[in-house]
Design a protein around this motif. Structure first.
Motif, PDB file in Angstrom:
ATOM      1  N   TYR B 657       0.848  -1.448   0.031  1.00 41.42           N
ATOM      2  CA  TYR B 657       0.010  -0.039  -0.120  1.00 41.42           C
ATOM      3  C   TYR B 657       0.676   1.260   0.018  1.00 41.42           C
ATOM      4  O   TYR B 657       0.369   2.302  -0.512  1.00 41.42           O
ATOM      5  CB  TYR B 657      -0.943  -0.085   1.171  1.00 41.42           C
ATOM      6  CG  TYR B 657      -2.173  -1.028   0.976  1.00 41.42           C
ATOM      7  CD1 TYR B 657      -3.087  -0.663   0.149  1.00 41.42           C
ATOM      8  CD2 TYR B 657      -2.325  -1.936   1.856  1.00 41.42           C
ATOM      9  CE1 TYR B 657      -4.058  -1.373  -0.333  1.00 41.42           C
ATOM     10  CE2 TYR B 657      -3.533  -3.102   1.490  1.00 41.42           C
ATOM     11  CZ  TYR B 657      -4.455  -2.568   0.200  1.00 41.42           C
ATOM     12  OH  TYR B 657      -5.174  -3.491   0.160  1.00 41.42           O
ATOM     13  N   ILE B 660       1.308   1.844  -3.639  1.00 44.15           N
ATOM     14  CA  ILE B 660      -0.018   2.196  -4.135  1.00 44.15           C
ATOM     15  C   ILE B 660      -0.130   3.954  -3.758  1.00 44.15           C
ATOM     16  O   ILE B 660      -0.503   4.713  -4.336  1.00 44.15           O
ATOM     17  CB  ILE B 660      -1.081   1.378  -3.512  1.00 44.15           C
ATOM     18  CG1 ILE B 660      -1.114   0.287  -4.263  1.00 44.15           C
ATOM     19  CG2 ILE B 660      -2.301   2.040  -4.040  1.00 44.15           C
ATOM     20  CD1 ILE B 660      -2.107  -0.989  -3.745  1.00 44.15           C
ATOM     21  N   GLN B 678      -9.208   4.084   0.980  1.00 42.64           N
ATOM     22  CA  GLN B 678     -10.082   3.828   0.203  1.00 42.64           C
ATOM     23  C   GLN B 678      -9.843   3.963  -1.138  1.00 42.64           C
ATOM     24  O   GLN B 678     -10.029   3.039  -1.976  1.00 42.64           O
ATOM     25  CB  GLN B 678     -11.224   4.725   0.397  1.00 42.64           C
ATOM     26  CG  GLN B 678     -12.271   4.691   1.739  1.00 42.64           C
ATOM     27  CD  GLN B 678     -13.120   5.663   1.897  1.00 42.64           C
ATOM     28  OE1 GLN B 678     -12.649   7.000   1.647  1.00 42.64           O
ATOM     29  NE2 GLN B 678     -14.206   5.390   2.552  1.00 42.64           N
ATOM     30  N   ALA B 681      -7.751   0.842  -1.967  1.00 43.09           N
ATOM     31  CA  ALA B 681      -8.466  -0.457  -1.997  1.00 43.09           C
ATOM     32  C   ALA B 681      -9.010  -0.604  -3.537  1.00 43.09           C
ATOM     33  O   ALA B 681      -9.488  -1.719  -3.923  1.00 43.09           O
ATOM     34  CB  ALA B 681      -9.571  -0.561  -1.014  1.00 43.09           C
ATOM     35  N   LEU B 682      -8.755   0.433  -4.371  1.00 41.83           N
ATOM     36  CA  LEU B 682      -9.407   0.450  -5.659  1.00 41.83           C
ATOM     37  C   LEU B 682      -8.475  -0.143  -6.758  1.00 41.83           C
ATOM     38  O   LEU B 682      -8.745   0.193  -8.113  1.00 41.83           O
ATOM     39  CB  LEU B 682      -9.914   1.591  -6.203  1.00 41.83           C
ATOM     40  CG  LEU B 682     -11.136   2.298  -5.377  1.00 41.83           C
ATOM     41  CD1 LEU B 682     -11.263   3.628  -5.970  1.00 41.83           C
ATOM     42  CD2 LEU B 682     -12.270   1.654  -5.376  1.00 41.83           C
ATOM     43  N   TRP B 683      -7.464  -0.807  -6.196  1.00 41.83           N
ATOM     44  CA  TRP B 683      -6.546  -1.505  -7.155  1.00 41.83           C
ATOM     45  C   TRP B 683      -6.824  -2.288  -8.267  1.00 41.83           C
ATOM     46  O   TRP B 683      -6.031  -2.403  -9.211  1.00 41.83           O
ATOM     47  CB  TRP B 683      -5.231  -1.880  -6.339  1.00 41.83           C
ATOM     48  CG  TRP B 683      -5.458  -3.147  -5.360  1.00 41.83           C
ATOM     49  CD1 TRP B 683      -5.865  -3.153  -4.112  1.00 41.83           C
ATOM     50  CD2 TRP B 683      -5.972  -4.575  -5.725  1.00 41.83           C
ATOM     51  NE1 TRP B 683      -6.034  -4.271  -3.400  1.00 41.83           N
ATOM     52  CE2 TRP B 683      -6.228  -5.304  -4.448  1.00 41.83           C
ATOM     53  CE3 TRP B 683      -5.943  -5.290  -6.815  1.00 41.83           C
ATOM     54  CZ2 TRP B 683      -6.289  -6.510  -4.449  1.00 41.83           C
ATOM     55  CZ3 TRP B 683      -5.991  -6.642  -6.824  1.00 41.83           C
ATOM     56  CH2 TRP B 683      -6.387  -7.251  -5.650  1.00 41.83           C
ATOM     57  N   PRO B 684      -7.746  -2.847  -8.052  1.00 41.10           N
ATOM     58  CA  PRO B 684      -8.510  -3.748  -9.291  1.00 41.10           C
ATOM     59  C   PRO B 684      -8.691  -2.956 -10.469  1.00 41.10           C
ATOM     60  O   PRO B 684      -8.694  -3.485 -11.639  1.00 41.10           O
ATOM     61  CB  PRO B 684      -9.692  -4.456  -8.747  1.00 41.10           C
ATOM     62  CG  PRO B 684      -9.520  -4.605  -7.246  1.00 41.10           C
ATOM     63  CD  PRO B 684      -8.914  -3.282  -7.003  1.00 41.10           C
ATOM     64  N   VAL B 685      -8.791  -1.698 -10.400  1.00 44.07           N
ATOM     65  CA  VAL B 685      -9.189  -0.585 -11.476  1.00 44.07           C
ATOM     66  C   VAL B 685      -7.721  -0.684 -12.291  1.00 44.07           C
ATOM     67  O   VAL B 685      -7.625  -0.585 -13.443  1.00 44.07           O
ATOM     68  CB  VAL B 685      -9.423   0.690 -10.994  1.00 44.07           C
ATOM     69  CG1 VAL B 685      -9.560   1.193 -12.142  1.00 44.07           C
ATOM     70  CG2 VAL B 685     -10.802   0.709 -10.431  1.00 44.07           C
ATOM     71  N   MET B 687      -5.825  -3.281 -12.554  1.00 45.74           N
ATOM     72  CA  MET B 687      -5.822  -4.543 -13.211  1.00 45.74           C
ATOM     73  C   MET B 687      -6.608  -4.058 -14.523  1.00 45.74           C
ATOM     74  O   MET B 687      -6.174  -4.885 -15.499  1.00 45.74           O
ATOM     75  CB  MET B 687      -6.510  -5.705 -12.485  1.00 45.74           C
ATOM     76  CG  MET B 687      -5.786  -6.299 -11.260  1.00 45.74           C
ATOM     77  SD  MET B 687      -6.840  -7.379 -10.426  1.00 45.74           S
ATOM     78  CE  MET B 687      -6.975  -8.557 -11.475  1.00 45.74           C
ATOM     79  N   LEU B 688      -7.606  -3.675 -14.531  1.00 48.89           N
ATOM     80  CA  LEU B 688      -8.509  -3.319 -15.638  1.00 48.89           C
ATOM     81  C   LEU B 688      -7.570  -2.593 -16.707  1.00 48.89           C
ATOM     82  O   LEU B 688      -7.738  -2.705 -17.943  1.00 48.89           O
ATOM     83  CB  LEU B 688      -9.741  -2.493 -15.338  1.00 48.89           C
ATOM     84  CG  LEU B 688     -10.815  -2.002 -16.298  1.00 48.89           C
ATOM     85  CD1 LEU B 688     -11.257  -3.439 -17.165  1.00 48.89           C
ATOM     86  CD2 LEU B 688     -11.882  -1.399 -15.981  1.00 48.89           C
TER      87      LEU B 688
END
Lengths: 491, 886
Positions: B657, B660, B678, B681-685, B687-688
């Motif tokens: 983090y 990040i 917060q 925590a949006l790290w999947p974006v 990945m997208l």
């Protein structure tokens, strides 16, 4: 240079995969046992596919051209037809008649029994071969023609795949130089691309296969026949009894039989025929369903076949790809379950560590695909696969239930209306993920919830990108083979 | 054919800009006089009426202006369609009567809602029938080029207000003053009707008239709604403060109100020079008013409104800037509504107006908040209206000359300047130390840098010069950083254009204008802003040098890189990437010997030059390293990292983090710990984003930029494993411009259409804008240390003999800066000095290197002091706490 780069990337990816799985498979990571089990199975499946990919592409090397031997040989050219539009077939027949490098005998294998087609064929010096029934679909049609022809080599083109004049010049030499070479396969190139339609995405999927993967399979002696744009040795076909008629993917089943009998295979990575890819969602889904049912149904045959382990592994990898829809289902389900019930596959304290171990593996895997595929594999291709996850799920259930599929010819012209039905499962998934994500946001904005909402958002974006093709008419993305610019398979 | 059209036909097809300027200046002068009259009326009322009554009058005037909102749009319509007199008049009279009756019928609830006397509401009702008609008739005057009559009707209103209103207000109070305002409106209407008699109308242009009417209606709402919302939402004190600011800002907006109306008929007929004239007059007028607000805000407020309204002084600059932008935006509306983007203009105005209202209701809790949101809204509006032209670059036509990149870069630089000065934060510890060092004699400063600092001396040397020229005021010491932060905007454009194309350059410049990280360090009297500027220039120079190889390119590269090294030692990391890029460029030219020789020659020469330029740093660095080794927990070694945020694991081991967090800081700036958690925590974006990059071909320029982002980041991550504080974005801040350039590229590549480009760029800028507002205004931002606020409050109440104790000791410089006259001592000096003191203030920061030990020390001292003294007060400012003991 490129090959070493790919191998280096493969090794790096392997190292990251080991690090990730050593971490993931430690029992302390387990959160909810069922969800953890699902995640592990999905991850292991994908890792096996990834390992197979790196192993395959690590052997990628250019195959040198082998010129045809001196002297004139006879080649039968088969064009199986079943009620396809006449103008589509005519372009292929005309091009087949112009093939150089051999004395060609073009035969239109007409399962539709069309007199107009016979008249058109005769104009190009081709003959129309008909039969009384349609037993065995395309495979039966070819076998019927094999019994009525005699040339030592047989080229097969789907009726919408227009061969290049040099097709035989570039392929024949390989079969003449190696007596045990059963066939020479060339890429199944879609010429109706460039409009941003579904054919583009479908070609992007094909391009990865007919690029580095097919070259790698060829290097490992495991190239499979794709049913079109291929030159066969008649002797090999005869030895295995022709095309298997019991499978909807007769080409895949044929390849297994040929390899079982010790025949070798050749892949010529040159675009030597230009065909039409699916132009609408229904066509694409129909094609994928046939491939998925055929390949998943062949897994048992692969398991039983007397093949060297490398060849068997290559077949298993190819057929196993059509199970990947299950993993998509698992990945989509996890954030939904987490938001609704609070249950999650991994122990919550390890979220930070998960990212640390997963991110390098994920990044390296994507990089390997990007570099090995030379940029041919696009997000559109991935999203289209993801949005049709249900095809894989349905196909594997049908295969498990022992239901035999029916050979369905892929439509050659896109529909002029939107087709939401094939995208319905994806739309439902979007609704569920979107609804649950919204519910999660309303309920709380804790980082853990936001993380799962972000996963849901990612899935929704990918699904929406893939499902959008259902809302484009085939006409919008249509382009004829003649209008399209030629392209090469990414090297 | 009408006389007017004959007249038009007889004129040259493209009259000079000066010719178009004449009516603008004439009407602007009339408007300025009218504004001065109205201001005079407001001032007179501020002095004649008690504050409460004055606030009522201001609200009445705001409501009166609200009544005239449709009138403004009708003026626009009338200017474009002057022939529709009969229908227009009937519509206006009917509408005005209906509004008047509605107002009269709802007097009671309106009076309660607005907290106004009923008599004032009834006066509003009386004004309504004439309001719409006045707007329409004035519009007809614009449309028929009766500019002198326009001036006359403009002057009629303030004449009545001043002549009649002042007298009546003195005699009968606020009601009489309001009655005079209403009378002035009817007088102006009479003048307009008389002035318009016999005028021959021009051609009617219906379509633009409708779009313009809508757009001007909403822009008028935007201009006035903040005052009403402030009145409703804020307490009376804050509302009155805002009313004062609004009155002054209203004058600025008023000054430019006529410009688009003069322009409309000319622009609709494609008269050359009219647009340029209008833009120029609007920009100059707005700039002049803003300059007054920046240079003499106290005089303006004190002189015009009196000392009771001094709270309004800090709000003046942002609000006047907002009104200046509004003036420009209105001209852009006129241009858009007479061109191809009518719907776009109307849509942008409507959306910005709605967003502004929502933001004020949701976010503003004081007058300053309302002012800032209005500023943000007007900047957004101007940007949105300008977007179609920006995206059409390059513009070659003479008619679109104003939309040339240079013009837009100038606008972006202006916006960047405003964003960097509109919310200046106070000095924090590192800055105070830099300022303290810069005040030393030259040789002493260098000695101190050698013995007690870890940075190269370039920035400090420049600050030394600035301090001697401009002093040690907050703005003065931050000047270098602000200027570098503004200069990076065109630098990003140049680099983006050189690396990719001009579209990418312009998007990068736009991102650089609002990028929170860039804004943050543009406001800090430290070297980071300069470092980022040099980093961009070095990239630009290197790319140009490799591609075309002119002497100027190699010079820019060499000097920027040398300056980079002289600004921060970690510059060696991007310099290493540069060298790899040279190797790659040399290798790629292996089939072109001449090109290869050229690159090799330039590379060799510049390497020698760089080595020579960097050589003097070696002994300096050697001294610093020796001193650093000898220092243990010295003053500077114990400084807080400013990494602020539990999510980044400050003071602990490096976590994912933390990486990040650095990425988030680079794009969206600094935020509260919770917000960072917060966002992290949006790290999947991400990945997208990686999936979206599939199939995108990488060019060499992108590889260079990726190298400039990744190599320093990874290197400092590795160093951070040894010394945690080093993994901190500001130490590899040169990566941020490279990241912005990559982001701009990621926006321009998939955007095939202008609409898509506008949408993607706007979305990105919007996220950055929201993040910027949070970064600058949210007190929970862990990097905001409000020593200024805390020490201002201490010095305001401190008297002779009072003592300030501070903890930790390294606050000395910042205490010296803000409270030089206070008897201030570090807490470690003990409490003996406080025995004879009057009041004892104890000041501590919440975020220190060793927080537990520091908190224990503060607790001990407070307990000791409380044995003899009483704790009378304690207060908090962001990251600062003060206890008061007597």
């Amino acid at each position: 240079m490129t090959r070493w780069r790919i191998r280096l990337l493969g090794l790096g990816s392997l190292a990251f995969a080991v690090i990730y799985f050593v971490w993931l498979l430690t029992p302390a990571r387990a959160g909810h046992p069922v969800l953890y089990g699902m995640l592990v199975v999905a991850e292991v499946f994908n890792a096996v596919q990834a390992l197979g990919f790196w192993w395959t592409v690590a052997g990628d090397r250019p195959r040198p051209h082998v010129p045809p031997a001196d002297g004139v040989v006879d080649v039968d050219v088969f064009i199986p037809v079943y009620n396809e539009p006449l103008d589509v077939v005519e372009a292929t027949v005309a091009a087949a008649a112009r093939l150089q490098g051999a004395r060609v005998h073009v035969a239109v294998l007409d399962d539709g029994g069309s007199d107009e087609l016979a008249a058109m064929a005769s104009r190009y010096g081709a003959r129309s071969v008909r039969r009384r029934d349609r037993a065995g679909a395309k495979a039966g049609n070819i076998n019927h023609a094999l019994a009525r022809t005699t040339a030592p080599f047989v080229a097969v083109f789907d009726c919408d795949h227009v061969p290049d004049e040099q097709f035989l010049v570039r392929t024949l030499g390989h079969l003449q130089a190696d007596d045990r070479a059963a066939f020479a396969q060339t890429p199944q190139y879609y010429a109706n691309t460039g409009t941003g339609g579904i054919a583009d995405a479908a070609w992007s999927q094909q391009a990865l296969f007919f690029g580095t993967i097919a070259r790698g399979k060829d290097a490992r002696g495991s190239m499979i026949c794709c049913g079109t744009n291929v030159l066969f040795r008649r002797e090999a076909l005869a030895e295995v009894g022709g095309f298997p008629e019991g499978s909807v993917t007769e080409d895949f089943a044929l390849s297994i039989r040929l390899h079982e009998r010790g025949w070798r295979t050749v892949y010529v990575p040159e675009v030597l025929a230009r065909g039409l890819g699916p132009e609408d969602m229904a066509s694409y889904v129909s094609q994928q369903q046939r491939w998925a049912r055929g390949c998943v149904g062949s897994l048992r045959a692969v398991w039983r076949a007397k093949l060297p382990w490398r060849t068997r592994a290559q077949y298993a990898l190819s057929a196993g790809f059509f199970l990947s829809g299950w993993t998509a289902l698992v990945y989509m389900a996890l954030p939904v379950v987490r938001i609704v019930t609070g249950a999650q596959p991994l122990a919550s304290a390890s979220a930070d560590q998960f990212l640390l171990h997963f991110a390098p593996y994920y990044g390296a895997s994507l990089l390997a695909v990007a570099v090995a595929g030379a940029g041919s594999y696009t997000f559109s291709a991935f999203s289209l696969t993801f949005a049709t996850f249900w095809v894989h799920v349905y196909a594997s259930i049908a295969a498990l239930a022992g239901r035999r599929g029916r050979f369905v010819v892929t439509p050659k012209r896109g529909a002029d209306r939107v087709q939401p039905v094939p995208a319905l499962p994806a739309l439902m998934a979007i609704a569920v993920l979107g609804g649950v994500g919204g519910y999660g946001l309303v309920r709380d904005t804790e980082p853990a919830t936001l993380n799962n909402v972000a996963f849901a958002f990612m899935h929704v974006t990918v699904l929406a990108s893939g499902a959008r093709y259902a809302f484009r008419t085939g006409r919008a993305g249509r382009a004829t083979a003649e209008e399209s610019r030629p392209a090469e398979v990414a090297a | 054919m009408t006389a007017a059209s004959v007249d038009l036909a007889a004129r040259p097809a493209t009259p000079a800009a000066g010719r178009a300027l004449h009516p603008q200046l004439l009407v602007a002068a009339g408007q300025a006089l009218a504004g001065a009259g109205n201001l005079g009326f407001a001032l007179a009322m501020a002095r004649l009426l008690p504050p409460g009554a004055y606030a009522d009058l201001v609200v009445f005037l705001a409501m009166y202006l609200l009544l005239h909102l449709p009138a403004t749009s009708l003026s626009a319509a009338g200017a474009l369609a002057p022939r529709s007199a009969r229908a227009g008049r009937a519509l206006c009279v009917a509408g005005g009567l209906a509004v008047g009756l509605a107002l009269a019928g709802t007097t009671e609830p309106l009076a309660r809602l607005l907290d106004l006397d009923r008599s004032l509401v009834l006066l509003l009702a009386a004004a309504a029938p004439g309001a719409l008609l006045l707007g329409f008739e004035r519009g007809r005057l614009y449309g028929t080029h009766r500019h002198r009559a326009v001036v006359a009707t403009l002057l009629a209103e303030p004449a009545s207000r001043l002549g009649l209103g002042a007298v009546l207000a003195a005699m009968a109070g606020v009601d009489a003053a309001a009655a005079a305002v209403v009378a002035g409106g009817y007088l102006a209407l009479a003048v307009a009707l008389v002035g318009g008699r016999g005028a021959t109308a021009g051609e009617t242009v219906r379509q633009p008239a409708m779009a313009a009417a809508v757009a001007f209606l909403f822009v008028a709402v935007l201009q006035n709604q903040d005052l009403l919302l402030a009145k409703v939402l804020l307490g009376s004190g804050e509302a009155t403060t805002f009313a004062v600011v609004s009155a002054l800002g209203g004058a600025a907006a008023f000054a430019t109100a006529t410009i688009p109306l003069v322009l409309l008929p000319d622009a609709a007929r494609g008269r050359a020079g009219a647009r340029e004239a209008a833009i120029s007059v609007a920009a100059l007028t707005g700039g002049a008013v803003l300059s007054l607000g920046l240079l003499v805000p106290e005089r303006l407020v004190d002189g015009l409104f009196g000392p009771p309204y001094r709270e309004a002084v800090p709000l003046l600059a942002p609000y006047l800037a907002a009104m200046a932008w509004l003036g420009v935006a209105r001209v852009l509306i006129a241009i858009r509504c007479t061109g191809a983007h009518r719907r776009w203009a109307a849509g942008v105005v409507v959306m910005v107006t709605a967003a502004h209202a929502a933001a004020v209701i949701a976010l503003a809790d004081d007058a300053a908040g309302v002012a800032r949101l209005t500023f943000a809204a007007t900047v957004t509006l101007a940007g949105g209206l300008a977007a179609p032209s920006v995206l059409r670059l390059p513009v070659r036509s003479v008619a679109r000359r104003w939309a040339a990149p240079a013009t837009w870069l100038a606008a972006l630089m202006a916006a960047a300047l405003v964003l960097r000065i509109v919310v200046l934060r106070g000095i924090w510890i590192d800055e105070a130390i830099s300022i303290s060092q810069a005040q030393l004699p030259w040789s002493d400063m260098l000695d101190q840098l050698r013995s007690a600092d870890v940075h190269p001396p370039l920035y400090q040397a420049a600050l030394w010069v600035v301090v001697r020229i401009a002093g040690t005021g907050e703005l003065a010491v931050k000047l270098l950083s602000i200027l570098a932060g503004v200069a990076i905007v065109p630098a990003l454009y140049a680099a983006g254009a050189a690396l990719y194309d001009r579209r990418t350059g312009m998007v990068a410049a736009g991102l650089g204008t609002v990028a929170p990280f860039l804004v943050w360090y543009s406001q800090e009297a430290r070297m980071y802003s300069l470092f980022m500027l040099f980093a961009v220039l070095a990239v630009f120079g290197q790319v140009q040098a490799i591609r075309r190889g002119r002497v100027v390119d190699w010079t820019i590269y060499t000097m920027s890189t040398a300056a980079l090294i002289w600004t921060q030692y970690f510059a060696l990391l991007p310099v290493a990437v540069q060298q790899v890029a040279f190797v790659a460029a040399w290798w790629q030219r292996r089939r072109d010997p001449a090109e290869r020789r050229r690159v090799l020659a330039g590379w060799s020469l510049t390497s020698v030059a760089l080595a020579a330029l960097a050589a003097p740093l070696v002994p300096f660095l050697s001294d610093q390293l020796e001193a650093y080794g000898n220092r243990r927990s010295g003053r500077f070694g114990a400084l807080p990292s400013q990494a602020g945020g539990d999510v980044s694991g400050v003071g602990e081991e490096i976590s994912v983090y933390a990486a990040i967090a650095n990425g988030v800081w680079a794009m969206w700036g600094y935020h509260a710990d919770r917000a960072m958690a917060q966002i992290g925590a949006l790290w999947p974006v991400a990945m997208l984003a990686a999936l979206l990059a599939l199939g995108r071909r990488w060019c060499r320029a992108s590889a260079l930029l990726v190298g400039l982002v990744v190599v320093p980041g990874v290197a400092l991550l590795a160093l951070g494993l040894v010394k945690r504080d080093l993994f901190e974005l500001r130490y590899f801040s040169g990566a941020v411009p490279a990241l912005l350039l990559l982001t701009a590229r990621a926006i321009t590549v998939p955007a095939r259409s202008r609409v898509a480009l506008a949408g993607l760029a706007t979305a990105m800028v919007a996220t950055m804008g929201v993040a910027l507002v949070d970064q600058q205004l949210n007190g929970a931002n862990p990097r905001r240390y409000d020593f200024e606020g805390a020490l201002d409050r201490v010095t305001a109440s401190a008297e002779q003999g009072d003592v300030l104790l501070y903890e930790p000791a390294y606050l000395e410089a910042v205490v010296d800066y803000y409270a030089p006259r206070l008897d201030a001592r570090p807490l470690g000096a003990g409490t003996r000095a406080t025995r004879d003191a009057g009041t004892v203030f104890v000041l501590a920061t919440d975020r220190v290197t060793d927080s537990k030990a520091s908190a224990a020390k503060v607790g001990d001292v407070l307990a000791t002091l409380e044995q003899e003294r009483a704790m009378v007060n304690d207060f908090r400012r962001p990251n600062v706490r003060v206890w008061v003991l007597e």
